[in-house]
Design a protein around this motif. Structure first.
Motif, PDB file in Angstrom:
ATOM      1  N   GLY A  81      53.687  35.063  90.271  1.00 48.20           N
ATOM      2  CA  GLY A  81      52.425  35.479  89.660  1.00 48.20           C
ATOM      3  C   GLY A  81      51.773  36.673  90.328  1.00 48.20           C
ATOM      4  N   ASP A  82      52.217  37.035  91.536  1.00 43.85           N
ATOM      5  CA  ASP A  82      51.628  38.195  92.215  1.00 43.85           C
ATOM      6  C   ASP A  82      51.992  39.485  91.492  1.00 43.85           C
ATOM      7  OD1 ASP A  82      50.504  36.615  94.137  1.00 43.85           O
ATOM      8  OD2 ASP A  82      51.848  37.219  95.765  1.00 43.85           O
ATOM      9  N   ARG A  83      51.065  40.420  91.486  1.00 46.34           N
ATOM     10  CA  ARG A  83      51.317  41.769  90.971  1.00 46.34           C
ATOM     11  C   ARG A  83      51.790  42.642  92.125  1.00 46.34           C
ATOM     12  NH1 ARG A  83      46.482  43.894  90.092  1.00 46.34           N
ATOM     13  NH2 ARG A  83      47.226  45.562  88.735  1.00 46.34           N
ATOM     14  N   PRO A 106      51.822  44.929  97.483  1.00 44.48           N
ATOM     15  CA  PRO A 106      50.853  44.264  96.608  1.00 44.48           C
ATOM     16  C   PRO A 106      49.966  45.292  95.901  1.00 44.48           C
ATOM     17  CG  PRO A 106      50.842  43.309  98.825  1.00 44.48           C
ATOM     18  CD  PRO A 106      51.645  44.566  98.903  1.00 44.48           C
ATOM     19  N   ILE A 107      49.676  45.044  94.644  1.00 46.36           N
ATOM     20  CA  ILE A 107      48.754  45.912  93.893  1.00 46.36           C
ATOM     21  C   ILE A 107      47.347  45.370  94.085  1.00 46.36           C
ATOM     22  CG2 ILE A 107      48.122  46.845  91.647  1.00 46.36           C
ATOM     23  CD1 ILE A 107      51.010  46.398  90.745  1.00 46.36           C
ATOM     24  N   PRO A 108      46.442  46.164  94.618  1.00 44.67           N
ATOM     25  CA  PRO A 108      45.090  45.647  94.873  1.00 44.67           C
ATOM     26  C   PRO A 108      44.284  45.469  93.591  1.00 44.67           C
ATOM     27  CG  PRO A 108      45.209  47.973  95.438  1.00 44.67           C
ATOM     28  CD  PRO A 108      46.605  47.555  95.075  1.00 44.67           C
ATOM     29  N   GLU A 109      43.290  44.601  93.653  1.00 46.54           N
ATOM     30  CA  GLU A 109      42.346  44.465  92.548  1.00 46.54           C
ATOM     31  C   GLU A 109      41.675  45.814  92.295  1.00 46.54           C
ATOM     32  OE1 GLU A 109      41.697  41.908  90.528  1.00 46.54           O
ATOM     33  OE2 GLU A 109      43.310  40.803  91.508  1.00 46.54           O
ATOM     34  N   GLY A 110      41.483  46.123  91.028  1.00 50.42           N
ATOM     35  CA  GLY A 110      40.879  47.404  90.674  1.00 50.42           C
ATOM     36  C   GLY A 110      41.890  48.474  90.331  1.00 50.42           C
ATOM     37  N   VAL A 111      43.187  48.191  90.546  1.00 51.57           N
ATOM     38  CA  VAL A 111      44.259  49.127  90.188  1.00 51.57           C
ATOM     39  C   VAL A 111      45.138  48.439  89.148  1.00 51.57           C
ATOM     40  CG1 VAL A 111      46.253  50.445  91.004  1.00 51.57           C
ATOM     41  CG2 VAL A 111      44.227  50.227  92.459  1.00 51.57           C
ATOM     42  N   ASP A 112      45.265  49.020  87.955  1.00 51.84           N
ATOM     43  CA  ASP A 112      46.091  48.409  86.920  1.00 51.84           C
ATOM     44  C   ASP A 112      47.560  48.774  87.132  1.00 51.84           C
ATOM     45  OD1 ASP A 112      46.842  50.817  85.135  1.00 51.84           O
ATOM     46  OD2 ASP A 112      44.664  50.965  85.200  1.00 51.84           O
ATOM     47  N   ASP A 113      48.436  48.086  86.408  1.00 49.72           N
ATOM     48  CA  ASP A 113      49.874  48.246  86.631  1.00 49.72           C
ATOM     49  C   ASP A 113      50.360  49.649  86.300  1.00 49.72           C
ATOM     50  OD1 ASP A 113      49.702  45.592  87.255  1.00 49.72           O
ATOM     51  OD2 ASP A 113      51.203  44.906  85.819  1.00 49.72           O
ATOM     52  N   GLN A 114      49.871  50.240  85.203  1.00 51.78           N
ATOM     53  CA  GLN A 114      50.321  51.589  84.858  1.00 51.78           C
ATOM     54  C   GLN A 114      49.915  52.587  85.935  1.00 51.78           C
ATOM     55  OE1 GLN A 114      49.899  53.212  80.920  1.00 51.78           O
ATOM     56  NE2 GLN A 114      50.075  51.211  79.933  1.00 51.78           N
ATOM     57  N   THR A 115      48.711  52.443  86.459  1.00 55.18           N
ATOM     58  CA  THR A 115      48.275  53.336  87.538  1.00 55.18           C
ATOM     59  C   THR A 115      49.148  53.161  88.766  1.00 55.18           C
ATOM     60  OG1 THR A 115      45.992  53.367  86.748  1.00 55.18           O
ATOM     61  CG2 THR A 115      46.351  53.927  89.060  1.00 55.18           C
ATOM     62  N   ALA A 116      49.459  51.913  89.118  1.00 53.76           N
ATOM     63  CA  ALA A 116      50.304  51.662  90.289  1.00 53.76           C
ATOM     64  C   ALA A 116      51.672  52.300  90.116  1.00 53.76           C
ATOM     65  CB  ALA A 116      50.437  50.161  90.527  1.00 53.76           C
ATOM     66  N   LEU A 286      40.876  53.908  94.977  1.00 50.93           N
ATOM     67  CA  LEU A 286      39.702  53.066  94.749  1.00 50.93           C
ATOM     68  C   LEU A 286      38.408  53.753  95.155  1.00 50.93           C
ATOM     69  CD1 LEU A 286      41.240  49.673  95.933  1.00 50.93           C
ATOM     70  CD2 LEU A 286      40.592  50.288  93.599  1.00 50.93           C
ATOM     71  N   ALA A 287      38.484  54.663  96.138  1.00 47.28           N
ATOM     72  CA  ALA A 287      37.295  55.411  96.562  1.00 47.28           C
ATOM     73  C   ALA A 287      36.950  56.550  95.610  1.00 47.28           C
ATOM     74  CB  ALA A 287      37.506  55.961  97.970  1.00 47.28           C
ATOM     75  N   GLY A 288      37.865  56.869  94.706  1.00 50.03           N
ATOM     76  CA  GLY A 288      37.625  57.964  93.768  1.00 50.03           C
ATOM     77  C   GLY A 288      38.065  59.313  94.275  1.00 50.03           C
ATOM     78  N   ASP A 289      38.685  59.366  95.471  1.00 48.96           N
ATOM     79  CA  ASP A 289      39.190  60.644  95.978  1.00 48.96           C
ATOM     80  C   ASP A 289      40.387  61.122  95.166  1.00 48.96           C
ATOM     81  OD1 ASP A 289      37.284  60.718  97.972  1.00 48.96           O
ATOM     82  OD2 ASP A 289      38.586  59.748  99.450  1.00 48.96           O
ATOM     83  N   ILE A 290      41.151  60.181  94.606  1.00 48.53           N
ATOM     84  CA  ILE A 290      42.298  60.500  93.757  1.00 48.53           C
ATOM     85  C   ILE A 290      42.082  59.853  92.402  1.00 48.53           C
ATOM     86  CG2 ILE A 290      44.774  60.214  93.391  1.00 48.53           C
ATOM     87  CD1 ILE A 290      45.084  60.044  96.445  1.00 48.53           C
ATOM     88  N   LYS A 291      42.041  60.653  91.362  1.00 49.48           N
ATOM     89  CA  LYS A 291      42.010  60.145  89.996  1.00 49.48           C
ATOM     90  C   LYS A 291      43.411  60.344  89.416  1.00 49.48           C
ATOM     91  CE  LYS A 291      37.081  60.987  89.288  1.00 49.48           C
ATOM     92  NZ  LYS A 291      36.827  61.251  90.702  1.00 49.48           N
ATOM     93  N   VAL A 292      44.046  59.256  89.037  1.00 49.83           N
ATOM     94  CA  VAL A 292      45.438  59.299  88.589  1.00 49.83           C
ATOM     95  C   VAL A 292      45.487  59.732  87.132  1.00 49.83           C
ATOM     96  CG1 VAL A 292      47.570  58.000  88.327  1.00 49.83           C
ATOM     97  CG2 VAL A 292      46.032  57.505  90.245  1.00 49.83           C
ATOM     98  N   ASP A 293      46.235  60.798  86.886  1.00 52.25           N
ATOM     99  CA  ASP A 293      46.361  61.362  85.547  1.00 52.25           C
ATOM    100  C   ASP A 293      47.706  60.957  84.957  1.00 52.25           C
ATOM    101  OD1 ASP A 293      47.315  63.557  83.624  1.00 52.25           O
ATOM    102  OD2 ASP A 293      45.197  64.053  83.825  1.00 52.25           O
ATOM    103  N   ILE A 294      47.685  60.070  83.959  1.00 47.20           N
ATOM    104  CA  ILE A 294      48.910  59.693  83.246  1.00 47.20           C
ATOM    105  C   ILE A 294      48.990  60.584  82.010  1.00 47.20           C
ATOM    106  CG2 ILE A 294      50.169  57.859  82.078  1.00 47.20           C
ATOM    107  CD1 ILE A 294      48.758  55.859  83.910  1.00 47.20           C
TER     108      ILE A 294
END
Length: 323
Positions: A81-83, A106-116, A286-294
């Motif tokens: 069940g872990d992401r 581990p993928i932290p809370e606040g980060v979705d799978d596509q972003t990871a 998570l701090a907003g220093d990097i905004k991931v562009d898909i």
């Protein structure tokens, strides 16, 4: 059985073959992952073409995110069940696969799978280049080639957050604007402009402290001309072809320069180093220093089109394949 994208013969994108392969149960130290998002990277094309040889046949791809659905004996680091996500492990183009648990993050809370899946390999590349290969200091000036690409958009934002002046290159007005919107102070369209001349202009004739070059053959010598004396060229990719340096004397003539060819294999050989880098990366996201562009997503079944678009320089940002 699970669906995979296999390479049986190296060559162009048409060599990618959708097949059913047996996965099996996880053994000691292994985890079975059902994948939800798969990152597309230039290294995938290098392996598919044979530039970076792998034993044939192999399942393509090096980065993905998903859910743990089974664990092997003695696995305590994760549970069902872990992401989780991973990078640098060939075999990612699949609905399900086995993974050694020490490679999982581990993928932290606040980060979705596509972003990871979009950020881990490219972001860890940016991490080792900016923090380990040449630890960027506030007040330094850097040049990043292909600043509108997946790694470039992550790295230039991160470098700016570190206090560097960031010069980028990109091909075409849309990519130039994309790079300006994601951290670059100056962007040069290297398809029509003389980037070494403009770099010297932007730096008052001094040159930059470090050049990060994932383009390769087409930009190598120009990159040397952008450096200050005793500066460093970090050549970390071959998008335009493999670099060769038959005359090392060129480094002396251009200012006692340094050149390195780093890879994540050596920076993240130990799990502690992998987790340290991933923690810094996800912290910056998570701090907003990097905004991931898909920039694009493709169904996994359209992987041939995705490879053609990447190699044809038709993409910006990260590209994600969806199982």
């Amino acid at each position: 059985m699970t669906r995979v994208v296999a390479v049986n013969t190296v060559g162009g994108p048409e060599m990618l073959s959708i097949e059913d392969w047996e996965v099996g149960a996880p053994g000691p130290g292994q985890v079975r992952v059902r994948q939800t998002a798969i990152g597309l990277n230039f290294i995938d094309t290098y392996q598919r073409s044979g530039l970076y040889p792998l034993p044939l046949p192999f399942v393509a791809g090096n980065e993905a995110a998903g859910e743990v659905i089974a664990v092997g004996e003695d696995v305590t680091e994760v549970k069902i069940g872990d992401r989780v996500c991973y990078q640098g492990s060939p075999g990612a183009y699949a609905d399900e696969r086995l993974m050694p648990v020490e490679k999982l993050v581990p993928i932290p809370e606040g980060v979705d799978d596509q972003t990871a899946a979009a950020v881990l390999l490219k972001g860890l590349t940016a991490y080792y280049l900016l923090f380990k290969t040449w630890p960027v200091q506030s007040g330094e000036t850097i040049l990043w080639h292909a600043a509108a690409g997946g790694t470039g958009l992550i790295a230039t934002q991160w470098a700016r957050a570190l206090g560097a002046t960031v010069i980028g290159t990109a091909g075409g007005p849309d990519k130039v604007q994309k790079a300006l919107d994601h951290g670059c102070h100056h962007v040069i369209d290297y398809s029509i402009e003389d980037f070494p001349r403009l770099v010297k202009e932007f730096t008052g004739g001094r040159g930059v402290d470090v050049v990060y070059d994932g383009v390769g053959k087409a930009t190598f010598e120009g990159s040397l001309d952008c450096l200050r004396p005793r500066g460093l060229l970090a050549s970390f990719g071959n998008a335009s072809g493999v670099v060769s340096v038959p005359d090392l004397g060129i480094l002396a003539r251009k200012g006692s320069l340094f050149v390195t060819r780093p890879t994540g294999v050596h920076y993240f050989a130990k799990r502690d180093d992998l987790l340290e880098g991933a923690s810094a990366l996800f912290g910056a996201v998570l701090a907003g220093d990097i905004k991931v562009d898909i920039g694009r997503t493709y169904p996994l079944a359209d992987v041939v089109d995705a490879h053609r678009a990447l190699e044809g320089r038709e993409t910006t940002g990260s590209v994600v394949l969806l199982p």
